[in-house]
Scaffold this active site. Structure first.
Site: not given
Length: 362
Positions: A56, A165, A172, A174, A204, A208, A211, A296, A299
């Site tokens: 505003e 997966t 994994s 890609w 892996d 995280l 990018r 994974g 979790l």
């Protein structure tokens, strides 16, 4: 109150402005504002970053004297309290606007209707509810934090068409193509925190970080690591901005991880694991609106079982891996279909050769 076609068009414009703050406003909501007088847009603005002027204020500055008697289209009820910046409701009153339309009322208990009430008491015509669904979706995490005390959790996963997966040997990368991976980074960028588990960190060694798209900030990275097993040399610990949620206090391991710049939060449950619900509440208290989980199947399954997953972001690649590969979610076996978890598909589209599916628990 009924809204005209012009009202709808101007609020849609305000929502597009608000989207420009998609990756930057946290912990604040994304807000846009358009000022219209005599059918002409005389000022507009959007909130870019916490601590900087609200939408505003930007619109009023652009409009100058033309704000007097104008209609303000705001995607969220103007604030009525002093935070890092003065109340926007008072700024609108001082500028002499004649009408304020808000897409939705503010779920923040500090505002919650008080902004619109302040405007009404000043003699300004007000209304809310114009494109409310769209405005709520834009700030789904902020609404979640204000109403439930925890962030909106979006769980991202990439799998083959048979729901796998990773291979049994852990490979994994890609499964999906570059278009899907780039889209995943856009979702990372809009999140306030990226959540993963110790299994993913070990297997892996992901960074995280965002990018594939340009962003002015990196989300907080959160590791669920009950026994502080994160390797100090893990890529995710590089560059700071990491929170480790643990359940077992090992002073030696904790000191080593803290020396990398990581923060450790102990949240044990009765089973000696991290209490995931307490973790979400702790993140909410830190101003985290949206959590983007990339973990994974263990979790992933735990988050689902705890009822913490608000949205699934699934990328499906046109390939088959086989039944010996790892699945998406570690969930208990069902004996009847009445126990299945029903989902509502919100969006379905093709990205390159892959399919992106967005779904929410029914």
């Amino acid at each position: 109150m009924s809204f005209s076609a012009v009202d709808h068009g101007m609020m849609a414009r305000a929502l597009r402005l608000a989207e420009q703050g998609l990756w930057t406003t946290s912990p604040n909501p994304r807000v846009g504002c358009v000022l219209v007088r005599d059918g002409e847009v005389v000022g507009e603005g959007w909130h870019a970053k916490a601590g900087e002027p609200h939408a505003e204020v930007h619109a009023l500055r652009a409009a100058g004297d033309k704000a007097r008697g104008a209609t303000a289209y705001v995607t969220l009820e103007p604030c009525s309290h002093f935070g890092r910046t003065p109340p926007c409701a008072e700024a609108l009153i001082a500028a002499g606007v004649g009408r304020v339309l808000a897409a939705m009322t503010d779920p923040n208990p500090l505002v919650a209707g008080r902004g619109l009430e302040k405007l009404r008491l000043a003699g300004i015509e007000t209304a809310s509810g114009l494109l409310e669904v769209e405005a709520r979706e834009l700030n789904i995490g902020f609404v979640s934090r204000m109403t439930r005390g925890r962030p909106w959790l979006r769980l991202k996963a990439a799998a083959s068409l048979d729901g796998k997966t990773a291979l049994n040997n852990g490979l994994s990368q890609w499964i999906t193509g570059p278009e899907a991976r780039r889209d995943g980074h856009r979702w990372r960028a809009r999140a306030c925190a990226i959540l993963t588990g110790i299994g993913t960190v070990r297997d892996d060694d992901p960074a995280l970080t965002v990018r594939e798209v340009v962003t002015s900030r990196q989300p907080l990275r959160v590791i669920v690591d009950s026994r502080l097993e994160t390797p100090p040399a893990a890529r995710i610990l590089q560059g700071g901005g990491v929170l480790i949620a643990a359940a077992v206090d090992d002073p030696e391991k904790a000191a080593l991880l803290r020396s990398t710049g990581a923060e450790i939060l102990f949240l044990p449950n009765a089973d000696g694991k991290v209490d995931l619900r307490d973790l979400m509440i702790a993140l909410g208290l830190r101003g985290i609106n949206e959590v983007h989980a990339e973990a994974g199947f263990k979790l992933n399954g735990s988050l689902l079982r705890e009822g913490l997953v608000d949205e699934l972001l699934l990328y499906l690649a046109p390939c088959l891996i086989g039944d010996q590969a790892s699945g998406l979610f570690n969930l208990p076996e069902l004996t009847t279909l009445s126990g299945k978890r029903n989902l509502q598909i919100r969006d379905l589209r093709q990205l390159g050769s892959d399919i992106r599916l967005i779904a929410r628990p029914s």
